[in-house]
Write an enzyme that holds these catalytic residues in place. Structure first.
Site, PDB file in Angstrom:
ATOM      1  CG  HIS A   1       6.311  36.231  61.808  1.00  0.00           C
ATOM      2  ND1 HIS A   1       6.280  35.822  60.485  1.00  0.00           N
ATOM      3  CD2 HIS A   1       5.177  37.323  61.902  1.00  0.00           C
ATOM      4  CE1 HIS A   1       5.313  36.505  59.892  1.00  0.00           C
ATOM      5  NE2 HIS A   1       4.696  37.417  60.695  1.00  0.00           N
TER       6      HIS A   1
ATOM      7  N   GLY B   1      60.766  37.002  52.219  1.00  0.00           N
ATOM      8  CA  GLY B   1      61.155  35.847  52.983  1.00  0.00           C
ATOM      9  C   GLY B   1      61.437  34.683  52.233  1.00  0.00           C
TER      10      GLY B   1
ATOM     11  N   GLY C   1      35.368  33.592  32.204  1.00  0.00           N
ATOM     12  CA  GLY C   1      35.145  32.721  33.483  1.00  0.00           C
ATOM     13  C   GLY C   1      34.194  33.193  34.236  1.00  0.00           C
ATOM     14  CB  ALA C   2      30.606  32.258  34.313  1.00  0.00           C
TER      15      ALA C   2
ATOM     16  CB  VAL D   1      38.368  32.802  24.964  1.00  0.00           C
ATOM     17  CG1 VAL D   1      39.263  33.948  24.279  1.00  0.00           C
ATOM     18  CG2 VAL D   1      36.974  33.366  25.573  1.00  0.00           C
TER      19      VAL D   1
ATOM     20  CB  ILE E   1      36.370  36.696  40.278  1.00  0.00           C
ATOM     21  CG1 ILE E   1      37.491  36.569  41.493  1.00  0.00           C
ATOM     22  CG2 ILE E   1      36.932  38.172  39.385  1.00  0.00           C
ATOM     23  CD1 ILE E   1      38.587  36.512  41.327  1.00  0.00           C
TER      24      ILE E   1
ATOM     25  CD  GLU F   1      32.507  28.557  32.856  1.00  0.00           C
ATOM     26  OE1 GLU F   1      32.730  29.395  33.587  1.00  0.00           O
ATOM     27  OE2 GLU F   1      33.290  27.468  32.701  1.00  0.00           O
TER      28      GLU F   1
ATOM     29  CB  VAL G   1      40.340  31.521  34.077  1.00  0.00           C
ATOM     30  CG1 VAL G   1      39.713  32.119  32.820  1.00  0.00           C
ATOM     31  CG2 VAL G   1      41.942  31.811  33.939  1.00  0.00           C
ATOM     32  N   GLY G   2      40.504  31.553  37.307  1.00  0.00           N
ATOM     33  CA  GLY G   2      40.869  30.768  38.643  1.00  0.00           C
ATOM     34  C   GLY G   2      42.163  31.491  39.214  1.00  0.00           C
TER      35      GLY G   2
END
Ligand code: FAD
Ligand code: NAD
Length: 477
Positions: free
Chosen positions: A450, A121, A187-188, A244, A191, A210, A276-277
């Site tokens: 409980h 679309g 990337g920490a 990195v 994901i 990270e 990394v996002g």
């Protein structure tokens, strides 16, 4: 075809399909355009059902059962023989769950009289929509309303180009044909921690790079600190401040060059996940003269109820501001449709929960202690650990805590932060309390069952005023 539909939704992910269903319930004639081909078949459900929330949770569940069987059944006096797993079967189970759910959405659309247009679309000038089917046929639709719900895609970084073989994104990381012995993760974030945990449990040695100096900077500091410790103890090698600088593939392995603490370092892996996002996806979605305004970051600009710069056109989900979460996309879709129908629906962006589905899970809602202070609140907090909870001890699930952040002057609850068993469910108690503008006292006065994990919620609320029962309280009231 002109004016056949009241509403055309572009994108059949959680945002798009929920909007389509709600609109059909309200009597709209609806079409949903979705172009995704998943494993050779047109598929509804978007990132979430096909390559996101659902397949990742299927793998998290299978890998957790394996790890629990190998390492924790013995604690209960249960002896097993050699425990093995069949990766092909484990992946096949995930695929079956995805297939069942995506077919279910197809059934829901059909049952609601919604037409699924299989193809692409594009929004044209004057709120028209061009639909090009997978077979190449073009139609111009002229609906009363349009919802743009085209979602997002992973961010790529030039230092680690994804080939979906050795260097993969989150989609590739759901499909490793064998368990990589050495797995690198860039990337920490959510994901990295979820999929890093999956493969660690199945036997990979996992290193997470990270770039930021702080682990999970968006989370409450106390939660992030405890969580990092728990994950590190499990064997995730999380390296913060590790930038990195490059990667080099040699045969079937990849060497990562990175800097940490001012030193240049390298490490070699069998697979590398880049997570990394994600970024909004609007490729081919908008004609140049569609009239839709984009932000600098490429998001579609919308107001508080997701209306765009073109009257009658709404945009929702990962394509617009706010957290990239399925539940946020879903609620925005419903809100947009309700608005079209004349209802004053609203999404409360202050109570959208965040969850990381590791084990233990981490989850939060509302303000962190640091955010509350920055906003000028005089803050009081209370924290209570699962270690002192009978049910958690019985289940061998005693890591983590519940923490409440509240306004000291008014007693109003501002935020809830949980690490621990069923944190993803427990956090909803905080979400409901925030929605009802509860005070801490409201929670203190309730009777919790409980023995339950939720008793920790009660104790944490009591701890805000030094009244937790199963702890020696330094502050008393
Ligand atoms: P999407 O789900 O991305 O759907 C958009 C759809 O639009 C796509 O299917 C795409 O094919 C289609 N499309 C795009 N352009 C066009 C076009 N021009 N024509 C036709 N169709 C088009 N979120 C959570 O809340 N909880 C989780 O546990 C979670 N886990 C995740 C795990 C992973 C590995 C990933 C990658 C994401 C995860 N997310 C999770 C995020 C979640 O998947 C997204 O926030 C959510 O899917 C966004 O929904 P959406 O409807 O906005 O877009
Ligand atoms: P993220 O934003 O959660 O984390 C990315 C991490 O990568 C950050 O910590 C960032 O500092 C780091 N980073 C960025 N560039 C880097 C670089 N060059 N080198 C090293 N580190 C770097 O993103 P994600 O994990 O890719 O997830 C994407 C989105 O998907 C999330 O924002 C989330 O909304 C959604 N998601 C949600 C869930 C969930 O709700 N459980 C699960 C998975 C994904």
């Amino acid at each position: 075809m002109s004016q056949q539909f009241d509403l055309v939704v572009i994108g059949g992910g959680p945002g798009g399909y929920e909007a389509a269903i709600r609109a059909a319930q309200l009597g709209f004639k609806v079409a949903c355009i979705e172009k995704r081909i998943h494993k050779g078949k047109p598929s509804l459900g978007g990132t979430c059902l096909n390559v996101g929330c659902i397949p990742s949770k299927a793998l998290l569940d299978s890998s957790h059962r394996y790890e629990d069987t190998v390492h924790h059944l013995d604690d209960h006096g249960i002896t097993t023989g050699e425990v093995k797993f069949d990766l092909a079967k484990l992946l096949d189970r995930k695929d079956k769950i995805v297939n069942q759910l995506t077919m279910g959405i197809d059934g829901l659309l059909k049952g609601n009289g919604i037409e699924w247009l299989k193809g692409t679309g594009k929004l044209l000038a004057g709120k028209k929509v061009e639909f090009v089917s997978h077979e190449g046929e073009t139609q111009i639709l002229e609906p009363k309303y349009v919802i743009l719900a085209s979602g997002s895609v992973p961010v790529n970084i030039p230092v680690a180009p994804v080939d979906q073989d050795i260097i993969v994104d989150s989609t590739g990381a759901l499909e490793f044909p064998e368990v990589p012995k050495r797995l690198g993760v860039i990337g920490a974030g959510v994901i990295g921690l979820e999929l890093g945990s999956v493969w660690r449990r199945l036997g990979s040695e996992v290193v997470v790079f990270e770039a930021m100096d702080t682990f999970l900077p968006m989370a409450d500091k106390a939660l992030a600190k405890d969580y990092q410790k728990v994950l590190t103890k499990q064997g995730l090698d999380i390296r913060v401040g590790a930038k990195v600088a490059g990667t080099e593939i040699n045969g079937r392995e990849v060497t990562v060059q990175y800097t940490q603490g001012g030193e240049d370092k390298t490490q070699t892996f069998d697979k590398l996940i880049v997570c990394v996002g994600r970024k909004a996806y609007a490729e081919g979605l908008l004609a140049e003269d569609s009239g839709i305004k984009l932000t600098e970051r490429g998001l579609v600009e919308v107001n508080d109820w997701c209306a765009t710069s073109v009257e009658g056109v709404y945009a929702i989900g990962d394509l617009v501001r706010g957290p990239m979460l399925a539940h946020k996309a879903m609620e925005e879709g419903v809100m947009a449709v309700e608005r079209m129908h004349g209802h004053a629906a609203q999404v409360n962006y202050d109570t959208i929960i965040s969850v990381i589905y590791t084990h233990p899970e981490a989850a939060w809602v509302g303000l962190t202690e640091e955010q509350a202070i920055d906003k000028g609140h005089e803050v009081k907090t209370g924290q209570f650990g699962f270690a002192a909870n009978g049910r958690a001890m019985a289940a061998g699930e005693n890591a983590g805590f519940v923490k409440f952040v509240a306004d000291a002057k008014t007693d109003r609850l501002l935020g809830m932060h949980v690490i621990g068993p069923a944190a993803s469910d427990i956090v909803h108690q905080g979400m409901i309390a925030l929605e009802f503008v509860s005070s801490v006292e409201d929670l203190q006065l309730m009777t919790f069952g409980h023995p339950t994990f939720s008793e920790v919620v009660h104790e944490a609320a009591l701890a805000v005023d030094g009244r937790a029962i199963h702890a020696i309280q330094r502050k008393r009231k």
